[in-house]
Motif scaffolding. Sequence first.
Motif, PDB file in Angstrom:
ATOM      1  N   VAL A   5      47.265  28.716  40.208  1.00  0.00           N
ATOM      2  CA  VAL A   5      46.933  27.837  41.336  1.00  0.00           C
ATOM      3  C   VAL A   5      45.707  27.006  40.978  1.00  0.00           C
ATOM      4  O   VAL A   5      44.698  27.546  40.502  1.00  0.00           O
ATOM      5  N   ALA A   6      45.771  25.706  41.210  1.00  0.00           N
ATOM      6  CA  ALA A   6      44.661  24.818  40.877  1.00  0.00           C
ATOM      7  C   ALA A   6      43.406  25.205  41.657  1.00  0.00           C
ATOM      8  O   ALA A   6      43.489  25.703  42.786  1.00  0.00           O
ATOM      9  N   ASN A   7      42.237  24.966  41.066  1.00  0.00           N
ATOM     10  CA  ASN A   7      40.979  25.360  41.709  1.00  0.00           C
ATOM     11  C   ASN A   7      40.809  24.755  43.091  1.00  0.00           C
ATOM     12  O   ASN A   7      40.357  25.412  44.025  1.00  0.00           O
ATOM     13  N   THR A   8      41.166  23.469  43.234  1.00  0.00           N
ATOM     14  CA  THR A   8      40.998  22.814  44.539  1.00  0.00           C
ATOM     15  C   THR A   8      41.925  23.418  45.587  1.00  0.00           C
ATOM     16  O   THR A   8      41.525  23.650  46.727  1.00  0.00           O
ATOM     17  N   VAL A   9      43.165  23.685  45.188  1.00  0.00           N
ATOM     18  CA  VAL A   9      44.124  24.311  46.112  1.00  0.00           C
ATOM     19  C   VAL A   9      43.678  25.734  46.441  1.00  0.00           C
ATOM     20  O   VAL A   9      43.739  26.175  47.592  1.00  0.00           O
ATOM     21  N   ASN A  10      43.224  26.454  45.429  1.00  0.00           N
ATOM     22  CA  ASN A  10      42.739  27.822  45.601  1.00  0.00           C
ATOM     23  C   ASN A  10      41.567  27.862  46.576  1.00  0.00           C
ATOM     24  O   ASN A  10      41.518  28.706  47.483  1.00  0.00           O
ATOM     25  N   ALA A  11      40.639  26.929  46.412  1.00  0.00           N
ATOM     26  CA  ALA A  11      39.465  26.884  47.282  1.00  0.00           C
ATOM     27  C   ALA A  11      39.865  26.583  48.724  1.00  0.00           C
ATOM     28  O   ALA A  11      39.391  27.230  49.666  1.00  0.00           O
ATOM     29  N   ASP A  12      40.754  25.623  48.906  1.00  0.00           N
ATOM     30  CA  ASP A  12      41.194  25.259  50.257  1.00  0.00           C
ATOM     31  C   ASP A  12      41.961  26.403  50.912  1.00  0.00           C
ATOM     32  O   ASP A  12      41.779  26.689  52.097  1.00  0.00           O
ATOM     33  N   ARG A  13      42.809  27.083  50.129  1.00  0.00           N
ATOM     34  CA  ARG A  13      43.643  28.165  50.669  1.00  0.00           C
ATOM     35  C   ARG A  13      42.787  29.332  51.153  1.00  0.00           C
ATOM     36  O   ARG A  13      43.103  29.966  52.157  1.00  0.00           O
ATOM     37  N   HIS A  14      41.676  29.614  50.435  1.00  0.00           N
ATOM     38  CA  HIS A  14      40.879  30.796  50.768  1.00  0.00           C
ATOM     39  C   HIS A  14      39.532  30.447  51.391  1.00  0.00           C
ATOM     40  O   HIS A  14      38.657  31.313  51.513  1.00  0.00           O
ATOM     41  N   GLN A  15      39.377  29.170  51.766  1.00  0.00           N
ATOM     42  CA  GLN A  15      38.222  28.711  52.544  1.00  0.00           C
ATOM     43  C   GLN A  15      36.892  28.996  51.842  1.00  0.00           C
ATOM     44  O   GLN A  15      35.967  29.570  52.417  1.00  0.00           O
ATOM     45  N   VAL A  16      36.830  28.625  50.564  1.00  0.00           N
ATOM     46  CA  VAL A  16      35.583  28.670  49.808  1.00  0.00           C
ATOM     47  C   VAL A  16      35.443  27.329  49.098  1.00  0.00           C
ATOM     48  O   VAL A  16      36.376  26.517  49.089  1.00  0.00           O
ATOM     49  N   SER A  17      34.296  27.101  48.486  1.00  0.00           N
ATOM     50  CA  SER A  17      34.104  25.844  47.758  1.00  0.00           C
ATOM     51  C   SER A  17      34.744  25.924  46.374  1.00  0.00           C
ATOM     52  O   SER A  17      34.962  27.015  45.838  1.00  0.00           O
ATOM     53  N   VAL A  18      35.016  24.762  45.805  1.00  0.00           N
ATOM     54  CA  VAL A  18      35.572  24.712  44.457  1.00  0.00           C
ATOM     55  C   VAL A  18      34.594  25.320  43.458  1.00  0.00           C
ATOM     56  O   VAL A  18      34.994  26.022  42.517  1.00  0.00           O
ATOM     57  N   ASN A  19      33.298  25.081  43.672  1.00  0.00           N
ATOM     58  CA  ASN A  19      32.291  25.644  42.778  1.00  0.00           C
ATOM     59  C   ASN A  19      32.302  27.173  42.823  1.00  0.00           C
ATOM     60  O   ASN A  19      32.080  27.844  41.806  1.00  0.00           O
ATOM     61  N   THR A  20      32.566  27.736  44.005  1.00  0.00           N
ATOM     62  CA  THR A  20      32.654  29.198  44.130  1.00  0.00           C
ATOM     63  C   THR A  20      33.836  29.726  43.333  1.00  0.00           C
ATOM     64  O   THR A  20      33.737  30.747  42.640  1.00  0.00           O
ATOM     65  N   VAL A  21      34.985  29.040  43.423  1.00  0.00           N
ATOM     66  CA  VAL A  21      36.163  29.446  42.652  1.00  0.00           C
ATOM     67  C   VAL A  21      35.834  29.436  41.163  1.00  0.00           C
ATOM     68  O   VAL A  21      36.140  30.393  40.432  1.00  0.00           O
ATOM     69  N   ARG A  22      35.199  28.361  40.697  1.00  0.00           N
ATOM     70  CA  ARG A  22      34.863  28.260  39.271  1.00  0.00           C
ATOM     71  C   ARG A  22      33.883  29.363  38.868  1.00  0.00           C
ATOM     72  O   ARG A  22      33.993  29.957  37.784  1.00  0.00           O
ATOM     73  N   ALA A  23      32.907  29.654  39.750  1.00  0.00           N
ATOM     74  CA  ALA A  23      31.908  30.679  39.424  1.00  0.00           C
ATOM     75  C   ALA A  23      32.559  32.058  39.339  1.00  0.00           C
ATOM     76  O   ALA A  23      32.252  32.841  38.428  1.00  0.00           O
ATOM     77  N   TRP A  24      33.457  32.357  40.256  1.00  0.00           N
ATOM     78  CA  TRP A  24      34.126  33.657  40.239  1.00  0.00           C
ATOM     79  C   TRP A  24      35.032  33.794  39.015  1.00  0.00           C
ATOM     80  O   TRP A  24      35.118  34.847  38.400  1.00  0.00           O
ATOM     81  N   ARG A  25      35.708  32.712  38.655  1.00  0.00           N
ATOM     82  CA  ARG A  25      36.535  32.735  37.448  1.00  0.00           C
ATOM     83  C   ARG A  25      35.673  32.996  36.216  1.00  0.00           C
ATOM     84  O   ARG A  25      36.000  33.837  35.372  1.00  0.00           O
ATOM     85  N   ALA A  26      34.566  32.258  36.117  1.00  0.00           N
ATOM     86  CA  ALA A  26      33.692  32.373  34.947  1.00  0.00           C
ATOM     87  C   ALA A  26      33.111  33.784  34.842  1.00  0.00           C
ATOM     88  O   ALA A  26      33.044  34.367  33.751  1.00  0.00           O
ATOM     89  N   GLU A  27      32.712  34.354  35.992  1.00  0.00           N
ATOM     90  CA  GLU A  27      32.125  35.695  35.959  1.00  0.00           C
ATOM     91  C   GLU A  27      33.169  36.722  35.544  1.00  0.00           C
ATOM     92  O   GLU A  27      32.872  37.661  34.797  1.00  0.00           O
ATOM     93  N   TYR A  28      34.413  36.559  36.024  1.00  0.00           N
ATOM     94  CA  TYR A  28      35.458  37.500  35.633  1.00  0.00           C
ATOM     95  C   TYR A  28      35.740  37.388  34.136  1.00  0.00           C
ATOM     96  O   TYR A  28      35.910  38.396  33.442  1.00  0.00           O
ATOM     97  N   GLU A  29      35.817  36.160  33.626  1.00  0.00           N
ATOM     98  CA  GLU A  29      36.085  35.966  32.205  1.00  0.00           C
ATOM     99  C   GLU A  29      34.983  36.586  31.345  1.00  0.00           C
ATOM    100  O   GLU A  29      35.236  37.066  30.235  1.00  0.00           O
ATOM    101  N   HIS A  30      33.756  36.605  31.897  1.00  0.00           N
ATOM    102  CA  HIS A  30      32.616  37.120  31.127  1.00  0.00           C
ATOM    103  C   HIS A  30      32.446  38.624  31.289  1.00  0.00           C
ATOM    104  O   HIS A  30      32.172  39.343  30.315  1.00  0.00           O
TER     105      HIS A  30
END
Length: 362
Positions: A46-71
């Motif tokens: 799911v694209a970051n923008t769609v993911n953010a809208d679907r779960h009511q968070v910011s796009v930056n939050t989605v990217r931060a959570w992805r990055a932290e999980y990858e790390h």
Amino acid sequence: MARSAAEPLSIDPGNWEVLEKIARSSAAAHRQVQRAKVLLAAAEGVANTVNADRHQVSVNTVRAWRAEYEHRGLEGFGKVKPGRGRKPSIPEEKIAEIIHRTNNTKPEGKTHWSCREMAQEIGVSHSTVQRVWDEVGIKPHRVETFKVSNDPDFEQKLIDVVGLYLNPPQKAMVLCMDEKSSIQALDRTQASLPMVPGRGETMTHDYKRNGTTTLFAALDVLTGKVIGQCLPKHRHTEFLKFLKTIDTEVPQGLDVHLILDNYSTHKHAEVKKWLKRNPRFHLHFTPTSASWLNQVERWFRDLTDKNLRRGVFTSVDELITSIEDYLAAHNQDPKPYTWTATAESILAKTRRARAKLNEVTS
């Protein structure tokens, strides 16, 4: 310049299972549930923008959570940042040990841990163990049934059936059909007692058998209306009789797409001859061990819960009358079941389940 779409997040089967438990948890913190759902959606592409809208968070939050999980993976997942909030009462290592032992060990001579047994094993209070279990959605006392289909044509059949749900053909009726066989007419050995304040209705645990019937049912996917017929058995002769009933119930000019299982009766030579003479009928078979794909199974569950389980029937005729009454009441105000899962999402879950099975059995 437009930002390119992010690649699907890579989550191994073990972490996927933990995240799914958190996403379904009613006890975990809202932020943890939200984060688990975001990571699962990211893994499904799911694209970051769609993911953010679907779960009511910011796009930056989605990217931060992805990055932290990858790390870091699930290390420190959902924990409060240092210096904020109440300090944990037990160290992270102890929490990790509780989760690890619950998921990977068993008490001697038993099939699963209780919170008191785990507390004694680890050396903490039972309330601490329960709190840890609640936070990650672990429920050792519960067991769920499943079976991954080994049908060699699983993908082809799945895509066919789900396609009928999500994109039904024009000028056609899609029906989910199956038999509920050997329904017993059960009479209780004593009269039941009515419900009173402080006590539910009661009935005897033993019963008298008064014969059986088989219910043939076809659920209209669009409207939720059900075509039903009780017959003595479920041989190919009864199946042919029910096909003829469907033929009279469905308006002429509409094709009939029947979703059904691989029971040999449905593929009998006489059935094939009848289908050749009635070209508006098209049969679509679900994969083996995948009855959950057939929506009429959901209706059968409702019938059992609301009519059969607590019913008292002194004869087969009484049983049939009760089923027909339930069917008539349902069809007065039918409601369709909404199918939302795509074939791609189901295939992805199936691949993960097979990987997990291979990991457990290897």
